[in-house]
Design a protein around this motif. Structure first.
Motif, PDB file in Angstrom:
ATOM      1  N   LEU A 122       0.823  -1.208   0.000  1.00 13.64           N
ATOM      2  CA  LEU A 122       0.000   0.000   0.000  1.00 13.64           C
ATOM      3  C   LEU A 122       0.858   1.258   0.000  1.00 13.64           C
ATOM      4  CD1 LEU A 122      -2.682   1.521   0.310  1.00 13.64           C
ATOM      5  CD2 LEU A 122      -2.523   1.111   2.784  1.00 13.64           C
ATOM      6  N   VAL A 123       1.896   1.276   0.816  1.00 14.90           N
ATOM      7  CA  VAL A 123       2.783   2.446   0.859  1.00 14.90           C
ATOM      8  C   VAL A 123       3.448   2.675  -0.499  1.00 14.90           C
ATOM      9  CG1 VAL A 123       4.850   3.399   1.938  1.00 14.90           C
ATOM     10  CG2 VAL A 123       3.157   2.203   3.342  1.00 14.90           C
ATOM     11  N   VAL A 170       9.400 -12.696 -11.917  1.00  9.68           N
ATOM     12  CA  VAL A 170       9.925 -12.821 -10.554  1.00  9.68           C
ATOM     13  C   VAL A 170      10.941 -13.955 -10.471  1.00  9.68           C
ATOM     14  CG1 VAL A 170       9.270 -13.336  -8.173  1.00  9.68           C
ATOM     15  CG2 VAL A 170       7.861 -11.807  -9.545  1.00  9.68           C
ATOM     16  N   ASN A 171      10.702 -15.028 -11.207  1.00  7.67           N
ATOM     17  CA  ASN A 171      11.645 -16.138 -11.204  1.00  7.67           C
ATOM     18  C   ASN A 171      12.976 -15.746 -11.855  1.00  7.67           C
ATOM     19  OD1 ASN A 171      12.295 -18.999 -10.768  1.00  7.67           O
ATOM     20  ND2 ASN A 171      12.231 -19.145 -13.005  1.00  7.67           N
ATOM     21  N   ILE A 182       5.416 -11.108  -3.745  1.00  6.72           N
ATOM     22  CA  ILE A 182       4.028 -10.694  -3.593  1.00  6.72           C
ATOM     23  C   ILE A 182       3.913  -9.186  -3.525  1.00  6.72           C
ATOM     24  CG2 ILE A 182       1.987 -10.897  -2.119  1.00  6.72           C
ATOM     25  CD1 ILE A 182       2.802 -13.441  -3.563  1.00  6.72           C
ATOM     26  N   ILE A 183       4.818  -8.549  -2.806  1.00  5.63           N
ATOM     27  CA  ILE A 183       4.710  -7.110  -2.568  1.00  5.63           C
ATOM     28  C   ILE A 183       4.920  -6.315  -3.856  1.00  5.63           C
ATOM     29  CG2 ILE A 183       5.801  -5.171  -1.380  1.00  5.63           C
ATOM     30  CD1 ILE A 183       6.307  -7.036   0.971  1.00  5.63           C
ATOM     31  N   LEU A 184       5.931  -6.668  -4.645  1.00  8.84           N
ATOM     32  CA  LEU A 184       6.220  -5.882  -5.849  1.00  8.84           C
ATOM     33  C   LEU A 184       5.088  -5.940  -6.885  1.00  8.84           C
ATOM     34  CD1 LEU A 184      10.050  -6.527  -6.309  1.00  8.84           C
ATOM     35  CD2 LEU A 184       8.896  -4.518  -5.360  1.00  8.84           C
ATOM     36  N   PRO A 185       4.533  -7.117  -7.210  1.00  4.99           N
ATOM     37  CA  PRO A 185       3.378  -7.093  -8.120  1.00  4.99           C
ATOM     38  C   PRO A 185       2.169  -6.370  -7.536  1.00  4.99           C
ATOM     39  CG  PRO A 185       4.359  -9.275  -8.080  1.00  4.99           C
ATOM     40  CD  PRO A 185       5.003  -8.499  -6.983  1.00  4.99           C
TER      41      PRO A 185
END
Length: 326
Positions: A122-123, A170-171, A182-185
């Motif tokens: 969110l940030v 990501v891989n 998870i956070i970046l996407p």
């Protein structure tokens, strides 16, 4: 002296809806209009509204009430008892103890993981989406139209179609199995970019920004000191939608995170569902009953509900932003 002769009101004929109407003066409405005003209203719209509200209650409110009451029952009461009857506080306590005892309090670990992933994403989303929407709305540069169209296309695509490309990306950078997968996407939220673009292009007064530039304010200063304080409603709206989308995402964490202790609560609910004997007859000694699953679902809903309640005032202002102009 002659008597005081007062002027009498002049009557004139008019035609209202195909029939003559006589007016006694300039302030008196025609007789046909008076009949229309005094005519009883038809009850059809009221009946239609009542029918729609009844359907809404049946399809949306009753399942939520059933879910809340299901957590207060035993499994036998849930199956054979009144579906809208309250169970007991003792059964609620027993369901809580059984749920927290599943895999050494895994439900709380999953809730903490969801809060961590959704909070950090969110940030980053607010730091990326709001400036991007401002740039698309207030500046002209080469490729602006193409970038806006690409944002719309990605926004309209289902999330499931993006899981495989995201997994390959990501891989390629060796982040599979880490929280950043998870956070970046989550952080790059095209709907938030488009929402802020609409807000800035329709609501923000451009003359005010031009005056600030004339006074020597830089573009970043205009955004920070003028545009951003005026965009509080849309920032709250983007934050709420982003948090809800991150919290309820199931497929992406299911693919990216192989370890049980890394799961968010949505994937954890799938694990609990697989441990219910009614849905999976191959469950062994460690089993979860249906009231415990209902209680876990309520725990997964409460954070989103709390965020909605605390940000409701900003959400309404953000949704109405740009609807009217002075």
């Amino acid at each position: 002296m002659p008597n005081d002769i007062r002027p009498q009101p002049v009557t004139r004929s008019a035609t209202v809806f195909g029939e003559p109407a006589t007016t006694a003066g300039p302030g008196t409405p025609p007789r046909s209009l008076r009949r229309l005003r005094n005519a009883p209203r038809r009850p059809v719209p009221r009946l239609l509204t009542g029918a729609l509200l009844t359907l809404f209650v049946v399809f949306f409110v009753l399942p939520v009430i059933w879910l809340i009451l299901a957590a207060t029952k035993t499994d036998d009461q849930l199956v054979h008892g009144n579906p809208l009857a309250f169970g007991s506080w003792h059964a609620l306590r027993a369901n809580w103890d059984a749920l927290t005892g599943f895999q050494n309090d895994a439900i709380m670990l999953w809730l903490r993981n969801s809060a961590l992933y959704s909070g950090i994403a969110l940030v980053i989303t607010l730091c990326v989406a709001v400036p991007a929407g401002y740039a698309l709305a207030m500046t002209e540069f080469r490729g602006r139209h193409t970038l806006l169209v690409a944002t719309l296309v990605v926004m309209l695509m289902p999330n499931a179609t993006l899981v495989v490309p995201l997994f390959l990306e990501v891989n390629a950078v060796h982040l599979i199995g880490s929280m950043w997968s998870i956070i970046l996407p989550y952080s790059f939220y095209p709907f938030g970019v488009y929402l802020t673009y609409i807000y800035f292009s329709t609501t923000l007064p451009k003359d005010l920004l031009a005056a600030a530039r004339i006074d020597g304010c830089s573009e970043f200063g205009v955004f920070r000191h003028i545009a951003l304080p005026l965009a509080t409603p849309v920032v709250a709206l983007v934050g709420f939608f982003s948090f809800v989308a991150n919290w309820t995402n199931y497929f992406l964490p299911y693919v990216m995170l192989p370890e049980t202790n890394q799961m968010p609560v949505q994937v954890g609910l799938g694990t609990l569902l697989d441990s219910v004997p009614s849905f999976n007859p191959t469950v062994g000694a460690v089993a979860v009953q249906r009231p415990e699953l209902a209680l876990a679902t309520l725990l997964a809903i409460i954070p989103v509900l709390a965020v909605f309640v605390f940000s409701q005032r900003f959400l309404i202002a953000g949704m109405l932003a740009g609807a009217t102009k002075d």
